[in-house]
Scaffold this motif. Structure first.
Motif, PDB file in Angstrom:
ATOM      1  N   UNK A  17      10.358   0.288   1.880  1.00 27.79           N
ATOM      2  CA  UNK A  17      10.333  -0.636   1.063  1.00 27.79           C
ATOM      3  C   UNK A  17       9.494  -1.941   1.004  1.00 27.79           C
ATOM      4  N   UNK A  18       9.458  -1.478  -0.210  1.00 27.28           N
ATOM      5  CA  UNK A  18       7.700  -3.313  -0.557  1.00 27.28           C
ATOM      6  C   UNK A  18       9.072  -4.345  -0.652  1.00 27.28           C
ATOM      7  N   UNK A  19       8.856  -5.555  -0.351  1.00 26.12           N
ATOM      8  CA  UNK A  19       9.243  -6.759  -0.571  1.00 26.12           C
ATOM      9  C   UNK A  19       9.159  -7.282  -1.639  1.00 26.12           C
ATOM     10  N   UNK A  20       9.584  -8.079  -2.536  1.00 21.01           N
ATOM     11  CA  UNK A  20       9.707  -8.319  -3.417  1.00 21.01           C
ATOM     12  C   UNK A  20       9.587  -8.542  -4.616  1.00 21.01           C
ATOM     13  N   UNK A  21       8.263  -8.668  -4.958  1.00 21.44           N
ATOM     14  CA  UNK A  21       8.108  -7.787  -6.603  1.00 21.44           C
ATOM     15  C   UNK A  21       6.341  -7.187  -6.417  1.00 21.44           C
ATOM     16  N   UNK A  22       6.779  -6.333  -4.962  1.00 19.72           N
ATOM     17  CA  UNK A  22       5.533  -5.388  -4.660  1.00 19.72           C
ATOM     18  C   UNK A  22       6.153  -4.398  -5.121  1.00 19.72           C
ATOM     19  N   UNK A  23       4.929  -3.483  -5.510  1.00 16.74           N
ATOM     20  CA  UNK A  23       5.308  -1.774  -5.855  1.00 16.74           C
ATOM     21  C   UNK A  23       4.916  -0.656  -5.110  1.00 16.74           C
ATOM     22  N   UNK A  24       4.639  -0.032  -4.831  1.00 13.15           N
ATOM     23  CA  UNK A  24       3.953   1.262  -3.937  1.00 13.15           C
ATOM     24  C   UNK A  24       3.641   2.296  -4.500  1.00 13.15           C
ATOM     25  N   UNK A  25       2.822   2.462  -5.088  1.00 16.38           N
ATOM     26  CA  UNK A  25       1.536   3.256  -6.776  1.00 16.38           C
ATOM     27  C   UNK A  25       1.181   4.881  -5.893  1.00 16.38           C
ATOM     28  N   UNK A  26       1.554   5.784  -5.860  1.00 16.12           N
ATOM     29  CA  UNK A  26       0.428   6.657  -5.435  1.00 16.12           C
ATOM     30  C   UNK A  26      -0.608   6.483  -7.057  1.00 16.12           C
TER      31      UNK A  26
END
Length: 104
Positions: free
Chosen positions: A4-13
């Motif tokens: 689970x990313x924190x704040x406004x972070x986004x995990x992308x493939x």
């Protein structure tokens, strides 16, 4: 592994456009923006006043982002990209607009 990313972070493939579907890919495609699929999103930014602004992208959405942004990370032997919401240029609302396939 669940991440689970924190704040406004986004995990992308990261994904790359294919030449199928009537899209013509010029030789300069390697100089333009990058594409990907959102894997996980944070809860959003929180101001000092306590107001939280949620992230405006959702898991599974296809996005376009700046070429030289984000941080590459490895989760479960897969290389992914961690972006901030402001680094995303846009979201594809039509799955047929730019056909993508995984970067290997």
């Amino acid at each position: 592994m669940k991440f689970k990313p924190m704040q406004d972070r986004i995990l992308v493939r990261e994904m790359v456009p294919t030449s199928t579907g009537g899209v013509v890919l010029p030789d300069t495609v390697n100089q333009g923006p990058k594409f990907g699929v959102v894997i996980a999103v944070g809860d959003g930014s929180r101001f000092q006043s306590g107001i939280q602004v949620p992230v405006r992208v959702n898991e599974g959405q296809r996005v376009m982002f700046e070429r030289h942004c984000g941080v590459k990370i490895r989760i479960d032997a897969e290389e992914l990209l961690m972006l901030r919401e402001g680094e995303i240029m846009g979201v594809f609302e039509d799955d047929e607009a730019v056909p993508l396939h995984s970067v290997k």
